[in-house]
Write a protein that holds these residues in place. Structure first.
Motif, PDB file in Angstrom:
ATOM      1  N   ASN A 144       2.505   1.602  -3.427  1.00  0.00           N
ATOM      2  CA  ASN A 144       1.284   1.709  -4.664  1.00  0.00           C
ATOM      3  C   ASN A 144       1.707   1.270  -5.982  1.00  0.00           C
ATOM      4  OD1 ASN A 144      -1.433   2.311  -5.679  1.00  0.00           O
ATOM      5  ND2 ASN A 144      -0.894   4.273  -6.132  1.00  0.00           N
ATOM      6  N   ASP A 164      -6.207  -5.692  -0.078  1.00  0.00           N
ATOM      7  CA  ASP A 164      -7.492  -5.300  -0.341  1.00  0.00           C
ATOM      8  C   ASP A 164      -8.072  -5.408  -1.951  1.00  0.00           C
ATOM      9  OD1 ASP A 164      -6.222  -3.123  -1.638  1.00  0.00           O
ATOM     10  OD2 ASP A 164      -6.064  -1.794   0.135  1.00  0.00           O
ATOM     11  N   LYS A 165      -8.924  -5.062  -2.128  1.00  0.00           N
ATOM     12  CA  LYS A 165      -9.296  -5.490  -3.726  1.00  0.00           C
ATOM     13  C   LYS A 165      -8.419  -4.667  -4.790  1.00  0.00           C
ATOM     14  CE  LYS A 165     -13.193  -5.905  -6.892  1.00  0.00           C
ATOM     15  NZ  LYS A 165     -12.480  -5.478  -7.970  1.00  0.00           N
ATOM     16  N   LYS A 166      -8.254  -3.281  -4.224  1.00  0.00           N
ATOM     17  CA  LYS A 166      -7.622  -2.543  -5.388  1.00  0.00           C
ATOM     18  C   LYS A 166      -5.907  -3.404  -5.622  1.00  0.00           C
ATOM     19  CE  LYS A 166      -4.866   0.658  -4.159  1.00  0.00           C
ATOM     20  NZ  LYS A 166      -4.326   2.079  -3.881  1.00  0.00           N
ATOM     21  N   ASP A 167      -5.313  -3.737  -4.504  1.00  0.00           N
ATOM     22  CA  ASP A 167      -4.318  -4.456  -5.002  1.00  0.00           C
ATOM     23  C   ASP A 167      -4.103  -5.803  -5.110  1.00  0.00           C
ATOM     24  OD1 ASP A 167      -2.658  -2.131  -4.073  1.00  0.00           O
ATOM     25  OD2 ASP A 167      -2.619  -2.490  -1.925  1.00  0.00           O
ATOM     26  N   ARG A 191       0.787  -1.164  -0.023  1.00  0.00           N
ATOM     27  CA  ARG A 191      -0.109   0.021  -0.039  1.00  0.00           C
ATOM     28  C   ARG A 191       1.023   1.325   0.002  1.00  0.00           C
ATOM     29  NH1 ARG A 191      -3.214  -3.022   3.558  1.00  0.00           N
ATOM     30  NH2 ARG A 191      -2.296  -2.062   5.326  1.00  0.00           N
ATOM     31  N   ASP A 215      -6.200  -7.165  -7.389  1.00  0.00           N
ATOM     32  CA  ASP A 215      -6.601  -6.987  -8.716  1.00  0.00           C
ATOM     33  C   ASP A 215      -5.198  -6.763  -9.690  1.00  0.00           C
ATOM     34  OD1 ASP A 215      -9.126  -7.336  -8.497  1.00  0.00           O
ATOM     35  OD2 ASP A 215      -9.629  -5.220  -8.572  1.00  0.00           O
ATOM     36  N   LYS A 216      -4.062  -6.212  -8.863  1.00  0.00           N
ATOM     37  CA  LYS A 216      -2.912  -5.932  -9.572  1.00  0.00           C
ATOM     38  C   LYS A 216      -2.071  -7.177  -9.850  1.00  0.00           C
ATOM     39  CE  LYS A 216      -2.660  -1.195  -7.460  1.00  0.00           C
ATOM     40  NZ  LYS A 216      -1.796  -0.335  -6.800  1.00  0.00           N
TER      41      LYS A 216
END
Length: 442
Positions: A138, A169-172, A135, A174-175
């Protein structure tokens, strides 16, 4: 790219070897020092270019003790013989000015390259700490060692991948992407410092073969092929080295009823008494300083009254050399293994040669990841791994054979050759030369 550490490491390595004869084997302490210098140099001066080439800004290598990812074994310091507990290595590209940040989400520093970034007393959960690091930075992509077709780069186990995904978390989450091409790039790229020592390693391997196929080891009519195999194994151990596969020794002889050249690689007889007039062939390789050799050569046992290898055998051998030349002349940056294979086979066949080409990358592993250039049972091309393009500064075992009819023996023989070679902007060159004639056992 300015390889500052490469130049320093190259000087240190060459200086160390200059103090000794070409046959000198470093002590375990000297080996560790050399391996660690090579690792530092490669991470700092070569990995950034590989990650940027593949458009990956974060690479995670995750492994647990005694269940090591094949890639993490090439990243651990020489003093670490295995991962400890769960070892998580993080590479983050901060850009050309700052370079690669290297962290260990582990209780300890991992050698001099990876500084510990986890204090268990402050954050008891290792996965939560990794999620924090991600996080904070990023990244655009989070690459992990997962690959369907390149086995060496498929090292993350199912449990670790599941727990990684659950921690993010979902944002990471998805990476997450495959690090396949970054991992292959890391494994296949040979540095200037590595290439300063690779000829020495190949020379040691060649010297063991030469001694094995001499009167010191072989007494015609008494010595068996298996005797030579086990002599080689013992010799390697005496030198405090290792083989990465069981050597093999086989025979072709002037018996038209014995079609040994048609045997597959798994059908060789274990034992065969070596006799005058035999054409001997070996397959042999060692591991030293984390680099491997893989070599195949031919020798002839003189018959009573013979003073040299028969000219018809030398002429057959020259066809094998010609096939090598055709093949390596077709190497070009960006060409796929399948393209080089097809071009080379077509050219060889047009010249009347009966070729079989099955060349593989070599380096940290004997059968390494990178461009596959044929397999002995896939001469029409190899899906996916054969479609991977050639990159500069990579090494290969140039492995192939030419089938040649000998009227003197009334049968076909195979000239089976294999030598380490390096591919750079100047073309392909053999790391310690190649065999250019059949040597006599004497």
């Amino acid at each position: 790219m300015k390889h500052i550490l490469t130049a320093a490491c190259l000087f240190i390595t060459v200086f160390a070897y200059a103090q000794h004869s070409s046959g000198h084997i470093l002590s375990m302490r000297e080996r560790a020092e050399t391996i660690n210098r090579l690792l530092e140099d490669k991470v700092q001066n070569y990995l950034p270019e590989i990650m940027r080439r593949e458009n990956v800004d974060m690479w995670l290598v995750i492994s647990r003790e005694y269940n090591e990812d094949p890639v993490i074994k090439t990243l651990l310091p020489a003093e670490w013989l295995a991962a400890r507990r769960r070892t998580i290595l993080v590479f983050f590209d901060r850009g050309e000015e700052q370079g690669i940040e290297t962290l260990a989400v582990a209780r300890y520093d991992v050698g001099s390259v990876f500084k510990s970034a986890w204090n268990k007393e402050e954050q008891p959960d290792q996965w939560a700490r990794l999620a924090e690091i991600i996080r904070e930075r990023n990244p655009k992509k989070i690459a992990v060692n997962k690959s369907k077709y390149f086995g060496i780069t498929d090292g993350i186990v199912a449990t670790d991948l599941e727990e990684l995904r659950a921690a993010l978390d979902k944002k990471d989450r998805d990476k997450i992407v495959s690090s396949e091409k970054v991992a292959i790039g890391w494994l296949e790229t040979r540095t200037a410092a590595e290439m300063a020592i690779y000829p020495h390693i190949a020379k040691i391997s060649h010297a063991i073969i030469a001694e094995a196929f001499s009167s010191k080891v072989i007494t015609p009519g008494v010595t068996t092929t298996d005797d030579v195999v086990w002599w080689m194994r013992e010799k390697v151990r005496e030198m405090k080295l290792q083989t990465w596969f069981q050597p093999s020794v086989d025979v072709q002889r002037a018996d038209p009823n014995n079609q040994e050249q048609l045997r597959s690689f798994s059908k060789r007889p274990a034992t065969n008494v070596i006799m005058p007039g035999d054409l001997l062939h070996c397959d042999f390789g060692i591991t030293y300083l984390r680099l491997n050799t893989d070599q195949q050569q031919h020798f002839y046992v003189l018959k009573p009254g013979e003073k040299e290898v028969p000219s018809y055998l030398q002429e057959a051998f020259a066809i094998g050399n010609r096939l090598q030349d055709i093949f390596t002349n077709n190497f070009k940056e960006g060409r796929t293994g399948n393209e080089v294979l097809k071009m080379s086979r077509e050219q060889a066949i047009a010249e009347g040669i009966r070729p079989s080409i099955y060349t593989h990358p070599i380096g940290y592993h004997g059968h390494a990841s990178g461009t596959t250039l044929g397999m002995w049972d896939s001469q029409g091309g190899v899906p996916v791994t054969g479609d991977y393009p050639l990159h500069l500064n990579t090494a290969y075992s140039i492995e192939l054979n030419a089938t040649v009819y000998l009227k003197e023996w009334d049968k076909d023989i195979r000239i089976m050759l294999e030598e380490e070679a390096f591919f750079d902007a100047t073309g392909v060159w053999y790391i310690d030369g190649r065999q250019e004639e059949i040597k006599a056992v004497n």
